[in-house]
Design an enzyme around this catalytic site. Sequence first.
Site, PDB file in Angstrom:
ATOM      1  N   ARG A  27     -73.999 -22.343  30.999  1.00 46.02           N
ATOM      2  CA  ARG A  27     -73.656 -21.177  29.547  1.00 46.02           C
ATOM      3  C   ARG A  27     -75.042 -21.496  29.100  1.00 46.02           C
ATOM      4  O   ARG A  27     -74.838 -21.578  28.321  1.00 46.02           O
ATOM      5  CB  ARG A  27     -72.192 -21.629  29.261  1.00 46.02           C
ATOM      6  CG  ARG A  27     -71.364 -20.320  28.157  1.00 46.02           C
ATOM      7  CD  ARG A  27     -70.604 -20.534  27.881  1.00 46.02           C
ATOM      8  NE  ARG A  27     -69.781 -19.819  27.238  1.00 46.02           N
ATOM      9  CZ  ARG A  27     -68.721 -18.525  27.253  1.00 46.02           C
ATOM     10  NH1 ARG A  27     -68.179 -19.097  28.877  1.00 46.02           N
ATOM     11  NH2 ARG A  27     -68.311 -18.493  26.649  1.00 46.02           N
ATOM     12  N   ARG A  53     -59.586  -6.756  22.206  1.00 41.91           N
ATOM     13  CA  ARG A  53     -58.698  -6.917  23.675  1.00 41.91           C
ATOM     14  C   ARG A  53     -57.380  -7.289  23.414  1.00 41.91           C
ATOM     15  O   ARG A  53     -56.842  -8.114  22.169  1.00 41.91           O
ATOM     16  CB  ARG A  53     -59.584  -8.176  24.242  1.00 41.91           C
ATOM     17  CG  ARG A  53     -58.912  -9.205  25.293  1.00 41.91           C
ATOM     18  CD  ARG A  53     -59.905  -9.716  26.028  1.00 41.91           C
ATOM     19  NE  ARG A  53     -60.828 -10.652  25.161  1.00 41.91           N
ATOM     20  CZ  ARG A  53     -61.111 -11.336  25.241  1.00 41.91           C
ATOM     21  NH1 ARG A  53     -62.333 -11.682  27.113  1.00 41.91           N
ATOM     22  NH2 ARG A  53     -61.670 -12.949  24.527  1.00 41.91           N
ATOM     23  N   LYS A  89     -66.736  -9.958  32.180  1.00 39.53           N
ATOM     24  CA  LYS A  89     -66.502 -10.755  33.615  1.00 39.53           C
ATOM     25  C   LYS A  89     -65.346 -10.701  33.782  1.00 39.53           C
ATOM     26  O   LYS A  89     -64.688 -11.076  34.559  1.00 39.53           O
ATOM     27  CB  LYS A  89     -67.431 -12.165  32.966  1.00 39.53           C
ATOM     28  CG  LYS A  89     -68.968 -12.207  32.395  1.00 39.53           C
ATOM     29  CD  LYS A  89     -69.469 -13.520  31.968  1.00 39.53           C
ATOM     30  CE  LYS A  89     -68.577 -14.039  30.733  1.00 39.53           C
ATOM     31  NZ  LYS A  89     -68.386 -13.397  29.788  1.00 39.53           N
ATOM     32  N   ARG A 115     -69.877 -15.647  18.508  1.00 37.87           N
ATOM     33  CA  ARG A 115     -69.925 -16.118  20.188  1.00 37.87           C
ATOM     34  C   ARG A 115     -71.807 -15.413  20.314  1.00 37.87           C
ATOM     35  O   ARG A 115     -71.668 -15.655  21.802  1.00 37.87           O
ATOM     36  CB  ARG A 115     -69.135 -15.512  20.983  1.00 37.87           C
ATOM     37  CG  ARG A 115     -68.133 -16.879  20.234  1.00 37.87           C
ATOM     38  CD  ARG A 115     -66.508 -15.710  20.486  1.00 37.87           C
ATOM     39  NE  ARG A 115     -65.921 -15.584  20.969  1.00 37.87           N
ATOM     40  CZ  ARG A 115     -65.472 -14.761  21.742  1.00 37.87           C
ATOM     41  NH1 ARG A 115     -64.649 -13.839  21.005  1.00 37.87           N
ATOM     42  NH2 ARG A 115     -64.986 -14.084  23.178  1.00 37.87           N
TER      43      ARG A 115
END
Length: 214
Positions: free
Chosen positions: A88, A122, A13, A166
């Site tokens: 969310r 990442r 995203k 998560r």
Amino acid sequence: MRLIFLGAPGAGKGTLASTIGKEIGLPQLSTGDLFRDAVKNGTELGLRVKGIMEKGELVPDELTVALVRERLGRADTAQGYILDGFPRTIPQAEALASFQRIDGVVNFQCGDEVVVRRLSGRRICRSCGAIYHVENMPPRREGICDRCGGELYIRDDDRIDSIRNRLRVYQAQTEPLIGYYRGRGLLHDIDAEQTVEKSLAQLRKVLKKLRKAG
Ligand code: AP5
């Protein structure tokens, strides 16, 4: 245009919001970035959310909605925005609907194993926020940002235990938003497991459709 980017952690995203936002001249509003800034600056909000974020849990709805409401009151959102990582939960979506009209929701479809590989590789620039991946999008010099020369770091919540949590939180609390927005005729799916270029091409088609409809 008022857009929401919805999807699992690591679905891409932020990467696509940053690129497309510059292309179409809309600000990218990432609640994750706003919370991380608060933590970095040691504000009262930052102290409250630090532990929650490290574990990969969600910040309480009322704090998150208040933050977004304040941010959407600023002048740079007058022509529209991309909400990256908000809402969310269903209560967040309902709160948003009470003060904003949304034009479209882009649903980033991406499986768990791809997400785990993406998040564990990442790297993020401490200075400009540019996003890299050690294999998929490596910087030219290891640990150094191509754009600004800043230092690259690993997010505290990109540890494997936090990533798994998560994902569980996403499935339990965020996935129901897919049905919520599909039922309102706002949802547009994109295949986020493809390369960035292919996902971007699909996203551009969605935006073209939304512009025609608007
Ligand atoms: P947040 O910062 O929003 O994290 P997230 O949703 O978990 O999403 P990520 O930023 O991890 O992933 P992304 O989809 O942006 O992927 P990216 O583009 O970086 O939230 C962090 C925390 O803040 C939450 O856990 C919560 O505590 C709190 N929070 C935030 N919003 C909240 C809310 N609304 N309510 C309550 N709490 C909230 O890409 C990932 C990696 O993959 C990168 O390395 C990238 O280079 C690579 N990559 C991306 N696309 C591709 C591709 N197509 N091919 C190959 N590699 C790719």
